[in-house]
Design a protein around this motif. Structure first.
Motif, mmCIF file in Angstrom:
data_model
loop_
_atom_site.group_PDB
_atom_site.id
_atom_site.type_symbol
_atom_site.label_atom_id
_atom_site.label_comp_id
_atom_site.label_asym_id
_atom_site.label_seq_id
_atom_site.Cartn_x
_atom_site.Cartn_y
_atom_site.Cartn_z
ATOM 1 N N CYS A 197 0.861 -1.185 0.000
ATOM 2 C CA CYS A 197 0.000 0.000 0.000
ATOM 3 C C CYS A 197 0.893 1.229 0.000
ATOM 4 O O CYS A 197 1.807 1.332 0.817
ATOM 5 C CB CYS A 197 -0.895 -0.008 1.236
ATOM 6 S SG CYS A 197 -1.735 1.566 1.512
ATOM 7 N N ASN A 229 0.400 4.027 1.106
ATOM 8 C CA ASN A 229 0.204 4.835 2.310
ATOM 9 C C ASN A 229 0.773 4.182 3.557
ATOM 10 O O ASN A 229 1.513 4.817 4.304
ATOM 11 C CB ASN A 229 -1.286 5.109 2.488
ATOM 12 C CG ASN A 229 -1.558 6.119 3.578
ATOM 13 O OD1 ASN A 229 -0.858 7.120 3.682
ATOM 14 N ND2 ASN A 229 -2.554 5.847 4.399
ATOM 15 N N CYS A 230 0.466 2.867 3.796
ATOM 16 C CA CYS A 230 0.861 2.232 5.061
ATOM 17 C C CYS A 230 1.741 1.011 4.851
ATOM 18 O O CYS A 230 2.128 0.372 5.832
ATOM 19 C CB CYS A 230 -0.371 1.846 5.876
ATOM 20 S SG CYS A 230 -1.293 0.467 5.173
ATOM 21 N N ARG A 231 2.090 0.660 3.609
ATOM 22 C CA ARG A 231 2.980 -0.449 3.255
ATOM 23 C C ARG A 231 2.397 -1.822 3.568
ATOM 24 O O ARG A 231 3.117 -2.820 3.546
ATOM 25 C CB ARG A 231 4.361 -0.335 3.912
ATOM 26 C CG ARG A 231 5.024 1.049 3.862
ATOM 27 C CD ARG A 231 5.027 1.688 2.517
ATOM 28 N NE ARG A 231 5.845 0.979 1.523
ATOM 29 C CZ ARG A 231 5.860 1.296 0.237
ATOM 30 N NH1 ARG A 231 5.106 2.271 -0.220
ATOM 31 N NH2 ARG A 231 6.594 0.632 -0.599
ATOM 32 N N THR A 232 1.102 -1.921 3.906
ATOM 33 C CA THR A 232 0.475 -3.231 4.050
ATOM 34 C C THR A 232 0.536 -3.951 2.700
ATOM 35 O O THR A 232 0.403 -3.322 1.661
ATOM 36 C CB THR A 232 -1.002 -3.063 4.471
ATOM 37 O OG1 THR A 232 -1.048 -2.391 5.713
ATOM 38 C CG2 THR A 232 -1.701 -4.405 4.592
ATOM 39 N N CYS A 275 -7.219 -0.155 0.469
ATOM 40 C CA CYS A 275 -6.338 -0.858 1.401
ATOM 41 C C CYS A 275 -7.172 -1.347 2.577
ATOM 42 O O CYS A 275 -7.951 -0.583 3.151
ATOM 43 C CB CYS A 275 -5.233 0.072 1.891
ATOM 44 S SG CYS A 275 -4.241 -0.631 3.225
ATOM 45 N N GLN A 326 -6.257 -1.961 5.531
ATOM 46 C CA GLN A 326 -5.795 -1.458 6.826
ATOM 47 C C GLN A 326 -6.008 0.041 7.001
ATOM 48 O O GLN A 326 -6.295 0.499 8.106
ATOM 49 C CB GLN A 326 -4.302 -1.775 7.015
ATOM 50 C CG GLN A 326 -3.999 -3.252 7.111
ATOM 51 C CD GLN A 326 -4.721 -3.922 8.274
ATOM 52 O OE1 GLN A 326 -4.845 -3.360 9.355
ATOM 53 N NE2 GLN A 326 -5.230 -5.131 8.042
ATOM 54 N N CYS A 327 -5.840 0.821 5.937
ATOM 55 C CA CYS A 327 -5.905 2.277 6.119
ATOM 56 C C CYS A 327 -6.918 2.940 5.190
ATOM 57 O O CYS A 327 -7.025 4.159 5.181
ATOM 58 C CB CYS A 327 -4.522 2.899 5.910
ATOM 59 S SG CYS A 327 -3.989 2.903 4.193
ATOM 60 N N GLN A 328 -7.652 2.171 4.412
ATOM 61 C CA GLN A 328 -8.709 2.672 3.530
ATOM 62 C C GLN A 328 -8.165 3.527 2.395
ATOM 63 O O GLN A 328 -8.908 4.248 1.740
ATOM 64 C CB GLN A 328 -9.763 3.454 4.342
ATOM 65 C CG GLN A 328 -11.153 3.388 3.755
ATOM 66 C CD GLN A 328 -12.077 4.464 4.329
ATOM 67 O OE1 GLN A 328 -11.658 5.375 5.033
ATOM 68 N NE2 GLN A 328 -13.353 4.364 4.000
ATOM 69 N N PHE A 329 -6.854 3.491 2.161
ATOM 70 C CA PHE A 329 -6.274 4.252 1.045
ATOM 71 C C PHE A 329 -6.864 3.740 -0.263
ATOM 72 O O PHE A 329 -6.968 2.536 -0.480
ATOM 73 C CB PHE A 329 -4.751 4.077 1.035
ATOM 74 C CG PHE A 329 -4.060 4.921 -0.005
ATOM 75 C CD1 PHE A 329 -3.716 6.239 0.236
ATOM 76 C CD2 PHE A 329 -3.758 4.382 -1.249
ATOM 77 C CE1 PHE A 329 -3.081 7.009 -0.722
ATOM 78 C CE2 PHE A 329 -3.123 5.147 -2.216
ATOM 79 C CZ PHE A 329 -2.783 6.466 -1.950
#
Ligand SMILES: [Zn+2]
Ligand SMILES: [Zn+2]
Length: 183
Positions: A123, A125-128, A137, A139-142
């Motif tokens: 991701c 934004n958060c690298r998930t 995403c 985890q962070c809804q990106f």
């Protein structure tokens, strides 16, 4: 100098797509070397080791050596490709290499290409780790791909209306195509 700054290293969408499509770079050097060695070895087998008969035609033997050599060398390249592909898909590498190498007649490779998992990427934004098919995403809804603001199905950035529900994409609070592509 400008483009090598570390904080500029988030790859653009076009770069990411080009990266995943670059299949030739997925073949490691060891498998290229091994493929050449296997091809040469098969030639040696056909022309040096196997017994020769007087009535046997040389063109036939050349053809057989060439086709068997090509077949085995191609399979070595395929095994090399799988060895890299299996890692970027976070699948158990040792198990799949065994399956691809040991199942006879290339069946292992066929099974691999049917069962392999989608490529994971990070991701922005958060690298998930996320699959290429995700729109958001987990985890962070990106937002990872442009979607319709009404039915949340995927849309093309050039679309004016949603192809699934007819929603006017320009009506979305922040149009999907702008949100997904603003960095
Ligand atoms: Zn995220
Ligand atoms: Zn829609």
């Amino acid at each position: 100098m400008m483009s090598t700054m570390p904080w500029n290293r988030t790859p653009s969408r076009a770069e990411e797509l080009a990266g995943t499509d670059d299949q030739l770079s997925m073949i490691p050097a060891w498998s290229v070397v091994l493929a050449i060695a296997v091809f040469a070895g098969v030639q040696y087998l056909f022309h040096g080791v196997m017994p020769h008969h007087k009535h046997e035609m040389l063109p036939m033997r050349l053809l057989m050596g060439y086709s068997w050599g090509t077949a085995f060398a191609s399979y070595v390249l395929l095994v090399g490709y799988v060895s890299r592909d299996v890692k970027r898909r976070k699948m158990p590498a040792a198990l799949w290499m065994l399956i691809v190498v040991l199942l006879p007649g290339g069946i292992g490779a066929v099974v691999y290409f049917i069962l392999r998992q989608p490529i994971l990427r990070a991701c922005p934004n958060c690298r998930t780790e996320i699959a290429a098919s995700y729109h958001f995403c987990p985890q962070c809804q990106f937002q990872l791909a442009p979607v319709c603001g009404q039915c949340f199905r995927g849309v093309q950035i050039t679309d004016v209306y949603c192809t699934q529900c007819g929603h006017d994409l320009a009506e979305d609070h922040a149009p999907a195509r702008l949100r997904a592509y603003s960095d």
